[in-house]
Scaffold this active site. Structure first.
Site, short mmCIF file in Angstrom:
data_model
loop_
_atom_site.label_atom_id
_atom_site.label_comp_id
_atom_site.label_asym_id
_atom_site.label_seq_id
_atom_site.Cartn_x
_atom_site.Cartn_y
_atom_site.Cartn_z
N HIS A 368 0.86 -1.19 0.00
CA HIS A 368 0.00 0.00 0.00
C HIS A 368 0.90 1.24 0.00
CE1 HIS A 368 -3.74 2.24 0.52
NE2 HIS A 368 -2.96 3.09 1.16
N ALA A 369 0.65 2.14 -0.94
CA ALA A 369 1.57 3.25 -1.17
C ALA A 369 1.73 4.16 0.05
CB ALA A 369 1.09 4.09 -2.35
N HIS A 388 0.11 12.18 -5.34
CA HIS A 388 -0.41 12.22 -3.98
C HIS A 388 0.74 12.05 -2.98
CE1 HIS A 388 -3.35 11.27 -0.72
NE2 HIS A 388 -2.32 10.58 -0.27
N GLU A 389 1.54 11.02 -3.18
CA GLU A 389 2.62 10.71 -2.22
C GLU A 389 3.69 11.79 -2.23
OE1 GLU A 389 2.02 8.69 -0.08
OE2 GLU A 389 0.42 7.58 -1.06
N HIS A 392 2.92 14.61 -0.01
CA HIS A 392 3.31 14.42 1.39
C HIS A 392 4.77 14.87 1.59
CE1 HIS A 392 -0.22 12.39 2.90
NE2 HIS A 392 -0.14 11.42 2.02
N GLU A 416 -3.25 15.08 3.23
CA GLU A 416 -3.79 14.24 2.17
C GLU A 416 -4.19 15.03 0.93
OE1 GLU A 416 -3.22 11.29 2.29
OE2 GLU A 416 -2.82 11.05 4.41
N HIS A 520 -6.28 0.64 5.72
CA HIS A 520 -6.20 1.56 6.86
C HIS A 520 -6.76 1.00 8.16
CE1 HIS A 520 -5.68 3.86 3.22
NE2 HIS A 520 -5.12 4.83 3.91
N TYR A 530 -8.91 11.87 4.37
CA TYR A 530 -9.09 11.84 2.92
C TYR A 530 -10.42 12.47 2.50
CZ TYR A 530 -5.47 8.27 3.32
OH TYR A 530 -4.32 7.59 3.61
O1 X8Z Z 1 -4.07 5.55 1.28
C1 X8Z Z 1 -3.99 6.38 0.41
C2 X8Z Z 1 -2.62 6.84 -0.08
C3 X8Z Z 1 -1.61 6.80 1.00
S1 X8Z Z 1 -1.74 8.11 2.11
C4 X8Z Z 1 -2.16 5.90 -1.18
N1 X8Z Z 1 -5.12 6.87 -0.18
C5 X8Z Z 1 -6.45 6.44 0.23
C6 X8Z Z 1 -6.72 5.00 -0.13
O2 X8Z Z 1 -5.96 4.42 -0.91
O3 X8Z Z 1 -7.69 4.44 0.36
C7 X8Z Z 1 -5.17 7.87 -1.24
C8 X8Z Z 1 -6.59 7.91 -1.65
C9 X8Z Z 1 -7.38 7.36 -0.50
ZN ZN Z 2 -1.68 10.15 1.59
#
Ligand code: X8Z
Ligand code: ZN
Length: 604
Positions: A368-369, A388-389, A392, A416, A520, A530
């Site tokens: 997961h990024a 997105h990353e 950060h 975010e 998460h 988010y």
């Molecule tokens: O978790 C993330 C990022 C890392 S902060 C990749 N996002 C959420 C997800 O994947 O559920 C970005 C969009 C929403």
């Molecule tokens: Zn993020």
């Protein structure tokens, strides 16, 4: 004097802020001027309000915190990029060591606040932020909690489905299936399979996590338990916050419902056509496996099915990317180019040499990024994630000179939203033409192209809204005890149906733990962050956000977030106006495609 120079400097820089195509300079608007004045005021206040006597103590405490945070972050990176027992143990040890330091700093900060009731200004803010903590007081408990965290993460990272001798991981195999497959059996198989190999293994660990984190929060003096400390941590107050989110969602809901109705109508006719006799739910919900994404959180992958003008070809950005930017690193360079073009920072050599850009094949990793690790594939989704990353990282770099307690977003939503706001500018048709990802020619059907484009954006942004809201809404209720462990899954689906209007394609029970299928939850990482999206940038079209925004980023968490927000958007409250305005043309079009009685779904 310093402030005056800063002010004039900003004013000067701002003159060149919004350059349109013809390079004609626009003058500073009243609105921009107002925001500059707010910034100026903030800087002046900062210098006038500091309580000098506490400065040495704060300096020392910040330095201690910086050291342990750095060590912990390093160990976490080591673990996530090489998941094994030894690294889990090292991470655990770092957590226990950190907790010892934190315990001392926290109790000192609390004592100083008690003993110095007159302290105010910046010193007070720093003390309050240091005092806000819910780490377990007992180091055995710290270690136990740390173990639960790493176990949960490991279950998620290692989960795979096996079939016919083949292995399917979340990234890239399962996410590809969810995005590209239009085969009902295959979609159902992937959807159910992923939930079978994640949630059930996590359920008991998660119960323990809730119990321990709640106990520690109460032990630390927060009567509202973990929920209270989470909200305080993320927003600096609990006051009225849940109402603010609720109001925000209320404002956004009509837009979501309209999109939902249209998407359902198209999906229904698509799958009925493909599978005569296929029964679509008659309660108005959409089966959660048909939306192009494992969690039905973003629907842009089913654009082909729901495009407003299906006969207008959508440029194939994925293929263009593979040609023009054949290596994952190229995509990061492309993103970096954009950030530097708007006056933000270059990535450091440490970033280029030290981060994990692709999935290594000799060890288990968390795919997961995050800012410094990703399992990049070359496509548009990953290009967005990279922006997105990198957002950060830009923020990290901007506030690097702040004391440790302020090295954070104004609130977690800012963190975010930065990269996504940038990505919004990058992904415009105009910019994609500039970087030669779509052909640079004017077409005869610009309006249809625009509408299709806006639909793609809506599928990713508008569709996401209820999901962004419900995950933490579920967790707030879990932490507060309103949702009992024996109702975890049932309550989860109640919310999924209530907010998103999506339903499970196969029946669910309390043997399942579907929240655990989403990163998460096992990562215990906040999600409401988010839910924020910034749709106002100074010069949205070109993405030239300029020095005012850099100044905002540099503030980090040093000011109450409504102050920072006001600087950025001119308003002290999160509101839905700009996102609604952004999508208005599409919504107007959608209103003619569905009738009133086709909107909504049956709630339980
Ligand atoms: O978790 C993330 C990022 C890392 S902060 C990749 N996002 C959420 C997800 O994947 O559920 C970005 C969009 C929403
Ligand atoms: Zn993020």
């Amino acid at each position: 004097m310093k402030q005056l120079v800063l002010f004039l400097g900003l004013l000067f820089l701002t003159q060149g802020l919004c350059q349109n195509d013809n390079n004609k300079k626009k003058s500073v608007s009243n609105n921009q001027l107002k925001r500059l004045l707010i910034l100026l005021q903030i800087v002046v206040e900062e210098n006038e309000n500091s309580d000098q006597s506490l400065i040495p103590w704060l300096k020392d405490a910040n330095e201690k915190l910086r050291k342990i945070h750095e060590n912990e972050a390093y160990m976490e990176f080591q673990y996530e990029t090489d998941i094994n027992d030894e690294n889990a143990q090292k991470l655990n040890d770092a957590g226990v060591k950190a907790a010892e330091v934190i315990k001392i700093v926290v109790s000192e900060a609390r004592r100083l606040l008690r003993d110095n009731p007159d302290v105010d200004g910046d010193a007070k803010r720093q003390l309050q932020r240091m005092a806000l903590d819910d780490t377990p007081l007992d180091s055995n408990l710290v270690s136990q909690l740390q173990k639960i965290h790493s176990d949960l993460e490991s279950i998620y990272a290692k989960a795979v489905i096996k079939k016919d001798g083949k292995t399917f991981r979340m990234e890239p195999e399962l996410s590809q299936i969810m995005a590209k497959s239009r085969d009902l059996d295959e979609l159902k198989w992937a959807w159910q399979g992923w939930r079978d190999v994640t949630g059930p293994q996590m359920k008991n660990l998660y119960k323990e996590l809730v119990r321990i984190t709640n106990t520690s929060a109460v032990e630390n003096g927060y009567t509202g338990g973990r929920k209270e400390t989470w909200l305080l941590n993320q927003f600096g107050s609990t006051e009225n916050l849940k109402n603010q989110f609720q109001n925000l969602w209320r404002e956004l809901k009509p837009m979501y419902q309209l999109l939902h109705a249209f998407v359902r109508k198209r999906l229904k006719s698509f799958y009925r056509n493909k599978y005569p006799g296929y029964i679509f739910p008659d309660d108005g919900t959409i089966p959660a496996h048909l939306l192009g994404n494992m969690w039905a959180q973003q629907w842009n992958n089913i654009l082909d099915v729901v495009k407003p003008f299906p006969n207008v070809k959508t440029p194939d950005v994925d293929t263009a990317l593979k040609h023009r930017y054949p290596k994952p690193k190229d995509l990061f360079q492309l993103a970096e180019d954009f950030y530097t073009s708007i006056g933000l920072y270059k990535m450091t050599p440490k970033f280029w040499n030290g981060s994990m850009i692709v999935r290594p094949d000799d060890r288990e990793v968390q795919c997961h990024a995050s800012a410094i690790k990703m399992c990049t594939e070359i496509n548009k989704d990953y290009l967005e994630t990279i922006h997105h990353e990198m957002g950060h990282i830009e923020y990290f770099m901007a506030y690097r000179n702040q004391p440790e307690v302020y090295r954070d977003g104004a609130n977690c939503g800012f963190h975010e939203a930065i990269g996504d706001t940038i990505a919004l500018s990058v992904m415009t048709r105009k910019h994609l033409k500039t970087i030669k990802l779509i052909p640079n020619k004017k077409s005869f059907n610009e309006h249809e192209m625009d509408m299709n484009f806006l639909m793609e954006e809506a599928l990713s942004k508008v569709a996401f809204l209820p999901y962004g809201y419900l995950i933490d809404k579920w967790r707030w209720d879990v932490f507060s005890g309103r949702i009992k462990p024996e109702d975890y899954n049932k309550s989860w689906w109640n919310m999924r149906i209530h907010y998103q209007g999506v339903s499970p394609p196969v029946s669910r029970s309390e043997q399942d733990f579907d929240p655990g299928a989403k990163f998460h939850i096992p990562a215990d990482s906040p999600y409401i962050c988010y839910f924020f999206q910034f749709y106002e940038t100074l010069c949205k079209e070109s993405g030239h956000s300029g020095p005012l925004h850099t100044a905002m980023l540099e503030l980090g968490a040093s000011k109450p977030w409504p102050d920072t927000l006001e600087m950025f958007t001119g308003s002290r409250e999160i509101n839905a106006k700009s996102i609604i305005q952004y999508f208005r043309p599409l919504m107007t079009w959608l209103k003619n495609q569905v009738s009133e009685n086709e909107i909504g779904w049956q709630d339980n």
